[in-house]
Write a protein that holds these residues in place. Sequence first.
Motif, PDB file in Angstrom:
ATOM      1  N   ASP A  17       0.808  -1.212   0.000  1.00 38.73           N
ATOM      2  CA  ASP A  17       0.000   0.000   0.000  1.00 38.73           C
ATOM      3  C   ASP A  17       0.847   1.272   0.000  1.00 38.73           C
ATOM      4  OD1 ASP A  17      -2.490  -1.328  -0.099  1.00 38.73           O
ATOM      5  OD2 ASP A  17      -2.316  -1.789   2.029  1.00 38.73           O
ATOM      6  N   GLU A  61       1.707  -2.207   4.683  1.00 40.86           N
ATOM      7  CA  GLU A  61       0.556  -2.894   4.100  1.00 40.86           C
ATOM      8  C   GLU A  61      -0.610  -2.812   5.071  1.00 40.86           C
ATOM      9  OE1 GLU A  61      -1.256  -5.427   1.095  1.00 40.86           O
ATOM     10  OE2 GLU A  61       0.435  -4.070   1.104  1.00 40.86           O
ATOM     11  N   TYR A  62      -1.728  -2.249   4.597  1.00 37.89           N
ATOM     12  CA  TYR A  62      -2.944  -2.186   5.406  1.00 37.89           C
ATOM     13  C   TYR A  62      -3.726  -3.471   5.217  1.00 37.89           C
ATOM     14  CZ  TYR A  62      -7.443  -0.969   7.244  1.00 37.89           C
ATOM     15  OH  TYR A  62      -8.603  -0.994   7.974  1.00 37.89           O
TER      16      TYR A  62
END
Length: 109
Positions: A16, A27-28
């Motif tokens: 992300d 990273e979500y």
Amino acid sequence: MDKLLDRPDRRRAEVDLAWPAKKVGLEYMGRNHDDKVPADRRRLNMLTALGMQVLQVDAAQVTDPSLLDRTARQLAHLLGREVPALTESWLSARGDLRQTLLGTGHLRM
């Protein structure tokens, strides 16, 4: 290098947020990741094997100010950056930013 890829057709992998020069990513892991956990795990493992450090964050880390602060400090550490002290003006600015980004309503993640 091909032996490090998580699948033979892989030509690139994204996170992300990325700082390629520092080999750091964020990273979500929202609700839409629930059905992608195995593929995400393989992709993140591959990025790690290729030398990238990826922090994973979830809704609690984004919406809880103390967890967000810890995550920001972890990210800053990986990037070799300093996070300012928690002064009143910094806390106020952080609150304003959260309000702008997240609004006052319920955040769905």
